[in-house]
Scaffold this motif. Structure first.
Motif, PDB file in Angstrom:
ATOM      1  N   LEU A   1       1.928  -7.971 -12.456  1.00  0.00           N
ATOM      2  CA  LEU A   1       0.668  -8.549 -11.876  1.00  0.00           C
ATOM      3  C   LEU A   1      -0.399  -8.798 -12.551  1.00  0.00           C
ATOM      4  CD1 LEU A   1       0.630  -6.141  -8.261  1.00  0.00           C
ATOM      5  CD2 LEU A   1       1.728  -8.659  -8.882  1.00  0.00           C
ATOM      6  N   ALA A   2      -0.781  -7.802 -13.609  1.00  0.00           N
ATOM      7  CA  ALA A   2      -1.610  -8.278 -14.433  1.00  0.00           C
ATOM      8  C   ALA A   2      -1.460  -9.548 -15.345  1.00  0.00           C
ATOM      9  CB  ALA A   2      -1.949  -7.018 -15.372  1.00  0.00           C
ATOM     10  N   ARG A   3      -0.170  -9.287 -15.909  1.00  0.00           N
ATOM     11  CA  ARG A   3      -0.001 -10.746 -16.464  1.00  0.00           C
ATOM     12  C   ARG A   3       0.038 -11.949 -15.694  1.00  0.00           C
ATOM     13  NH1 ARG A   3       4.030  -9.445 -20.646  1.00  0.00           N
ATOM     14  NH2 ARG A   3       3.819 -12.107 -20.905  1.00  0.00           N
ATOM     15  N   LEU A   4       0.501 -11.851 -14.362  1.00  0.00           N
ATOM     16  CA  LEU A   4       0.587 -12.897 -13.661  1.00  0.00           C
ATOM     17  C   LEU A   4      -0.917 -13.545 -13.278  1.00  0.00           C
ATOM     18  CD1 LEU A   4       2.589 -14.679 -11.940  1.00  0.00           C
ATOM     19  CD2 LEU A   4       1.867 -13.190 -10.004  1.00  0.00           C
ATOM     20  N   LEU A   5      -1.691 -12.595 -13.202  1.00  0.00           N
ATOM     21  CA  LEU A   5      -3.145 -12.734 -12.799  1.00  0.00           C
ATOM     22  C   LEU A   5      -3.793 -13.260 -13.957  1.00  0.00           C
ATOM     23  CD1 LEU A   5      -5.430 -12.541 -10.470  1.00  0.00           C
ATOM     24  CD2 LEU A   5      -5.907 -10.081 -11.665  1.00  0.00           C
ATOM     25  N   SER A   6      -3.640 -13.059 -14.995  1.00  0.00           N
ATOM     26  CA  SER A   6      -4.398 -13.542 -16.329  1.00  0.00           C
ATOM     27  C   SER A   6      -3.741 -14.977 -16.514  1.00  0.00           C
ATOM     28  CB  SER A   6      -3.679 -12.740 -17.659  1.00  0.00           C
ATOM     29  OG  SER A   6      -2.760 -12.968 -17.781  1.00  0.00           O
ATOM     30  N   LYS A   7      -2.917 -15.502 -15.946  1.00  0.00           N
ATOM     31  CA  LYS A   7      -2.747 -16.824 -16.151  1.00  0.00           C
ATOM     32  C   LYS A   7      -3.043 -17.881 -14.548  1.00  0.00           C
ATOM     33  CE  LYS A   7       0.842 -16.815 -19.649  1.00  0.00           C
ATOM     34  NZ  LYS A   7       2.014 -17.411 -20.236  1.00  0.00           N
ATOM     35  N   ARG A   8      -3.496 -17.041 -13.675  1.00  0.00           N
ATOM     36  CA  ARG A   8      -3.727 -17.762 -12.451  1.00  0.00           C
ATOM     37  C   ARG A   8      -2.552 -18.115 -12.211  1.00  0.00           C
ATOM     38  NH1 ARG A   8      -7.913 -20.134 -15.308  1.00  0.00           N
ATOM     39  NH2 ARG A   8      -6.942 -22.195 -14.874  1.00  0.00           N
ATOM     40  N   ALA A   9      -1.185 -17.642 -12.406  1.00  0.00           N
ATOM     41  CA  ALA A   9       0.047 -17.963 -11.919  1.00  0.00           C
ATOM     42  C   ALA A   9       0.308 -17.609 -10.749  1.00  0.00           C
ATOM     43  CB  ALA A   9       1.089 -17.918 -12.989  1.00  0.00           C
ATOM     44  N   SER A  10       1.277 -18.124  -9.911  1.00  0.00           N
ATOM     45  CA  SER A  10       2.006 -17.901  -8.598  1.00  0.00           C
ATOM     46  C   SER A  10       3.554 -17.654  -8.516  1.00  0.00           C
ATOM     47  CB  SER A  10       1.761 -18.935  -7.456  1.00  0.00           C
ATOM     48  OG  SER A  10       2.086 -20.146  -8.178  1.00  0.00           O
ATOM     49  N   ILE A  11       4.078 -16.755  -7.815  1.00  0.00           N
ATOM     50  CA  ILE A  11       5.221 -16.419  -7.753  1.00  0.00           C
ATOM     51  C   ILE A  11       5.674 -16.931  -6.207  1.00  0.00           C
ATOM     52  CG2 ILE A  11       7.137 -14.870  -7.186  1.00  0.00           C
ATOM     53  CD1 ILE A  11       5.897 -13.166  -9.456  1.00  0.00           C
ATOM     54  N   HIS A  12       6.720 -17.743  -6.220  1.00  0.00           N
ATOM     55  CA  HIS A  12       7.316 -18.257  -5.039  1.00  0.00           C
ATOM     56  C   HIS A  12       8.769 -17.662  -4.927  1.00  0.00           C
ATOM     57  CE1 HIS A  12       4.003 -21.433  -4.502  1.00  0.00           C
ATOM     58  NE2 HIS A  12       4.274 -21.198  -5.831  1.00  0.00           N
ATOM     59  N   THR A  13       9.366 -17.352  -3.623  1.00  0.00           N
ATOM     60  CA  THR A  13      10.642 -16.972  -3.592  1.00  0.00           C
ATOM     61  C   THR A  13      11.179 -18.074  -2.480  1.00  0.00           C
ATOM     62  OG1 THR A  13      10.215 -15.321  -1.867  1.00  0.00           O
ATOM     63  CG2 THR A  13      10.051 -14.860  -4.065  1.00  0.00           C
ATOM     64  N   SER A  14      12.471 -18.397  -2.541  1.00  0.00           N
ATOM     65  CA  SER A  14      13.152 -19.265  -1.552  1.00  0.00           C
ATOM     66  C   SER A  14      14.739 -18.787  -1.253  1.00  0.00           C
ATOM     67  CB  SER A  14      13.053 -20.661  -2.011  1.00  0.00           C
ATOM     68  OG  SER A  14      13.697 -21.278  -1.008  1.00  0.00           O
ATOM     69  N   LEU A  15      15.018 -18.594  -0.186  1.00  0.00           N
ATOM     70  CA  LEU A  15      16.600 -18.654   0.200  1.00  0.00           C
ATOM     71  C   LEU A  15      16.928 -19.587   1.329  1.00  0.00           C
ATOM     72  CD1 LEU A  15      17.331 -14.769   0.471  1.00  0.00           C
ATOM     73  CD2 LEU A  15      18.051 -16.257  -1.252  1.00  0.00           C
ATOM     74  N   LEU A  16      17.408 -20.534   1.087  1.00  0.00           N
ATOM     75  CA  LEU A  16      17.811 -21.571   1.855  1.00  0.00           C
ATOM     76  C   LEU A  16      18.864 -21.323   2.909  1.00  0.00           C
ATOM     77  CD1 LEU A  16      17.357 -24.622   2.705  1.00  0.00           C
ATOM     78  CD2 LEU A  16      18.945 -25.314   1.179  1.00  0.00           C
ATOM     79  N   ARG A  17      19.741 -20.480   3.126  1.00  0.00           N
ATOM     80  CA  ARG A  17      20.625 -20.185   3.715  1.00  0.00           C
ATOM     81  C   ARG A  17      20.135 -19.523   5.139  1.00  0.00           C
ATOM     82  NH1 ARG A  17      26.119 -16.308   3.278  1.00  0.00           N
ATOM     83  NH2 ARG A  17      27.432 -17.073   4.902  1.00  0.00           N
TER      84      ARG A  17
END
Length: 340
Positions: free
Chosen positions: A251-267
């Motif tokens: 989370l700290a690494r993600l926050l430092s880059k202002r990055a986002s995680i998305h998840t997806s399952l189509l089925r």
């Protein structure tokens, strides 16, 4: 009718071709006579007892199919007629002689394309299209890192990234697979088995990293993914081939880059109520893909999009097809030919 079947979860040896009841189309459904289907990782997981079909879906394997319209259920709009060549995205049931499909999930097969080629499109291409456009909102000029670049989804994503005028970068496990991805349009490719792909990506992008990551690997890649993800980047997870555990300060690494995680399952998208004005998610996806992408499979576009078929197995050899996918050597899709 005949269908791919297993009596209990386990290895490929549990698979067989079995005679089962032919389905009848319900309200708003089309009966499709299947000529070809294709294999997906989800089929392997379902066979092992680790990925049951969504509630109400067929327990027969197969998330996509290509064939011809054989019957119309009550309440159909009239868009399709018996004999039309179609392909379909399915929650299950594709590896059988017949399958019923909501009419909004059918697509016309592009001109001059065989059923074998068409069967390699629905799941892989709709997944890649959804990840890039519905989830990732890819923009012209962006750099997209595609893991498992030689898979069905990977080969589709490379071409769709190019179509969006963005830059596809891939990882794969052999030189043969990297060469195939380059031929499909990848701007760069790195062998994750012998080199640190995050360092190579940063080198290729002159230190700026990638804007989008399409990740079907999961846990073991998290540090390298974050290392080469740009500021404000989007990391899209749609599979967990290496598992889901993360050990470290994600989370700290993600926050430092202002990055986002998305998840997806189509089925597992719910079959929510739909109407002309509020079509369900999969119907919207199929409609957008049909309008924006399908025309590029036909002549007149340069270069034309193309599905990549690795190998074809008859339905009675379904166990061999599963073994082939588990060996992880396929480039593109493994297609299952359905007997007449």
């Amino acid at each position: 009718m005949f269908a791919a079947y297993f009596d209990c979860p386990g290895g490929p040896e549990n698979l067989c071709m079995k005679e089962v009841m032919k389905p009848d189309p319900g309200e708003g459904e089309i009966l499709v006579k299947v000529s070809a289907s294709a294999l997906n990782r989800a089929d392997l997981l379902q066979r092992r007892g680790k990925y049951p079909p969504p509630k109400g879906a067929s327990d027969i394997l197969g998330l996509e199919a290509a064939g011809s319209v054989a019957g119309l259920g009550p309440g159909c709009s009239g868009r399709w007629k018996v004999g039309d060549a179609v392909m379909a995205l399915l929650p299950g049931g594709g590896q059988a002689q017949y399958v019923t499909v909501p009419e909004g999930l059918l697509m016309p097969i592009p001109k001059d394309m065989t059923f074998i080629q068409a069967a390699a499109i629905p799941e892989a291409w709709l997944t890649a299209f959804q990840l890039l456009h519905f989830v990732g909102k890819v923009q012209e000029g962006e750099r997209v890192l595609i893991h498992a670049g030689a898979s069905g989804v990977g080969m589709a994503a490379i071409q769709l990234v190019r179509l969006a005028k963005a830059i596809p970068i891939v990882t794969a496990g052999t030189q043969e697979k990297l060469e195939a991805t380059a031929n499909a349009g990848a701007a760069a490719g790195f062998n994750y088995k012998i080199e640190d792909f995050s360092e190579k990506v940063l080198e290729f992008t002159q230190g700026s990293g990638v804007d989008i990551i399409l990740d079907c690997v999961g846990g073991s890649y998290w540090e390298k993914n974050l290392n080469c993800l740009s500021t404000d980047g989007r990391w899209i997870i749609y599979g967990l081939l290496s598992g889901g555990e993360v050990h470290g300060d994600l989370l700290a690494r993600l926050l430092s880059k202002r990055a986002s995680i998305h998840t997806s399952l189509l089925r597992s998208r719910d079959k929510e109520a739909s109407s002309v004005f509020f079509p369900q998610y999969k119907e919207r996806l199929v409609r957008a893909f049909t309008e924006e992408v399908l025309p590029h499979f036909s002549g007149g576009t340069s270069p034309p999009l193309q599905p990549f078929v690795d190998s074809v197995y008859p339905l009675h050899a379904i166990a061999e097809a599963h073994r082939a996918m588990e060996e992880n050597k396929n480039i593109g899709k493994i297609v299952i030919e359905i007997p007449v």
